[in-house]
Design an enzyme around this catalytic site. Sequence first.
Site, PDB file in Angstrom:
ATOM      1  N   ASP A 213     -53.621  31.627   5.747  1.00 46.91           N
ATOM      2  CA  ASP A 213     -54.955  31.162   5.405  1.00 46.91           C
ATOM      3  C   ASP A 213     -55.639  30.562   6.636  1.00 46.91           C
ATOM      4  O   ASP A 213     -55.026  29.825   7.412  1.00 46.91           O
ATOM      5  CB  ASP A 213     -54.840  30.096   4.300  1.00 46.91           C
ATOM      6  CG  ASP A 213     -56.171  29.700   3.716  1.00 46.91           C
ATOM      7  OD1 ASP A 213     -56.877  30.580   3.201  1.00 46.91           O
ATOM      8  OD2 ASP A 213     -56.504  28.499   3.767  1.00 46.91           O
ATOM      9  N   GLU A 264     -36.903  36.169  14.406  1.00 48.44           N
ATOM     10  CA  GLU A 264     -35.529  35.727  14.164  1.00 48.44           C
ATOM     11  C   GLU A 264     -34.911  36.453  12.974  1.00 48.44           C
ATOM     12  O   GLU A 264     -33.681  36.514  12.846  1.00 48.44           O
ATOM     13  CB  GLU A 264     -35.498  34.222  13.876  1.00 48.44           C
ATOM     14  CG  GLU A 264     -35.899  33.332  15.042  1.00 48.44           C
ATOM     15  CD  GLU A 264     -36.031  31.875  14.614  1.00 48.44           C
ATOM     16  OE1 GLU A 264     -35.613  31.562  13.471  1.00 48.44           O
ATOM     17  OE2 GLU A 264     -36.554  31.067  15.398  1.00 48.44           O
TER      18      GLU A 264
END
Length: 547
Positions: A213, A264
């Site tokens: 957002d 990751e």
Amino acid sequence: MSMTPPRSTSWWRTAVIYQVYPRSFADSTGNGIGDLPGITSRLDHLAALGVDAVWLSPFYRSPQNDAGYDVSDYCDVDPIFGTLADADTLIARAHELGLRVIFDVVPNHSSSEHRWFKEALAAGPGSPERARYIFREGRGPEGAEPPNNWLSMFGGPAWTRINEADGTPGPWYLHLFDSTQPDFDWTNPWVAGQFDDVLRFWFDRGIDGFRIDVAHGLAKAPGLPDVDMDPLRTGGEWAGDDHPYWSRDTVHDIWRRWRRVANEYGGDRALVAEAWVLPLSKMAKWVRPDELHQAFNFGYLMTAWDAQELRSSIDEALAEFPAVGAPSTWVLSNHDSIRHTTRLALKTPQPHGMGIGPLSADRPEEGAALRRGRAATLVMLALPGSAYVYQGEELGLPEAIDIPDAAREDPTWFRTPPGVYGRDGCRVPLPWEADAPAYGFSPTGASWLPQPASWARYAADAQDGVAGSTLEMYRTALRIRRDRSLATGTLVWSESRPEVLDFTVAGVRVVANLSDEPLPLPPGELLHSSGPVDGTIAPDTTVWLTA
């Protein structure tokens, strides 16, 4: 049999992603508010539709002052939506159906009810806790005026003054949105570290990505200088190159950090920017190879139903996004915009977020507006790249215009002048079953926003298997898009009349008649159309043909 999506680092380049607005999708409890178990119960609909992923707007703990975009705990589910176990069940069921899962995250601001903000208020001036947010002393005698002239996206000043524990007036805090949504200070490493943990919390639970957002916000200019702006146009799409809080260069350091966290997890997690930034050459900065994976193409969403304007918008996107190694994205509707089946038929375009309501003079006829909306859909779903579908557009839902004033809930409605209706009209709960209470949205007939009486004919069960229905139009389009690999094709324009869009992608010719006159049907096998075709292409109709 499990259909867990295969691990791929490029799935997001071609995906059709379906946006769910949780409170309006499906209510399992009967309280009139949609919830996670309700969403899980309807995931079969999305699998049958043929989308690749589902994106959920916020369902975190929240006072719901801005429908969940005021988060009080980023790592828990608000009880009105269910529990963490319900979230885990939803993720698992979506993966069984072959659907990836994207959650919303709101990093520009928290709720004023968040523990972090409450601790900041209690800790007092000069404390590390205060430094989590943007507090400033006021201007004028006794600091009684806001620190600068910035305006809230929801209307009025972007600052609210606090009282200290002893009752004396204190500093002001910044909120670019509602007064219950204080902005974080992203120059504080503590803030960045907390959001690293939020991302990992949900990645560890198996989600496939985040929609971010206000991704063009977060970074504010040193000194927080005044800025000239139109009170009704405070969004980033109108920001200049050196705006004090929209689209600043330092925001990109945040997204590089987030990309490292996503990487990751094997490289197949996607980060999607809600970045209201124009031109696209500027917005493309958000999706460079070491930043976010996608950015919503709001320039396309805001383009009028005009062949030349659409062609320019498409060309711009196909030039700017691939230039930085990102896919083009396409979107026509979302939870902040007038539904495209209504918006594209307006005689006068409305500024983003204004909405339309009972006193609006511009009220398109539903049948004609739906024809135009369906034609626009078949143009969008043929374009190379990734596409977004907002819940209910596959049913052809129009904007809900006649919502009584007393039933409205959007903060924009309360904080802006008369005539600004806000976003409630695109957030009305979905009709699933024509003859059920609340059209199948809720077992009790409750609905947090009233559903129009005309919506029975749009219900999913009234369209399922019905030739020519909007639901079946979407299903067929998504099947052809996948089977013929339109998302990875190269778009080539054909010369045609100025009021016609005519292009070929991956062996499929797309012709959209935006004129007022019928157009002769070109040669080729008719693969799909947005309306009846009998030797000609009617106005506001799109066809797909073999090239």
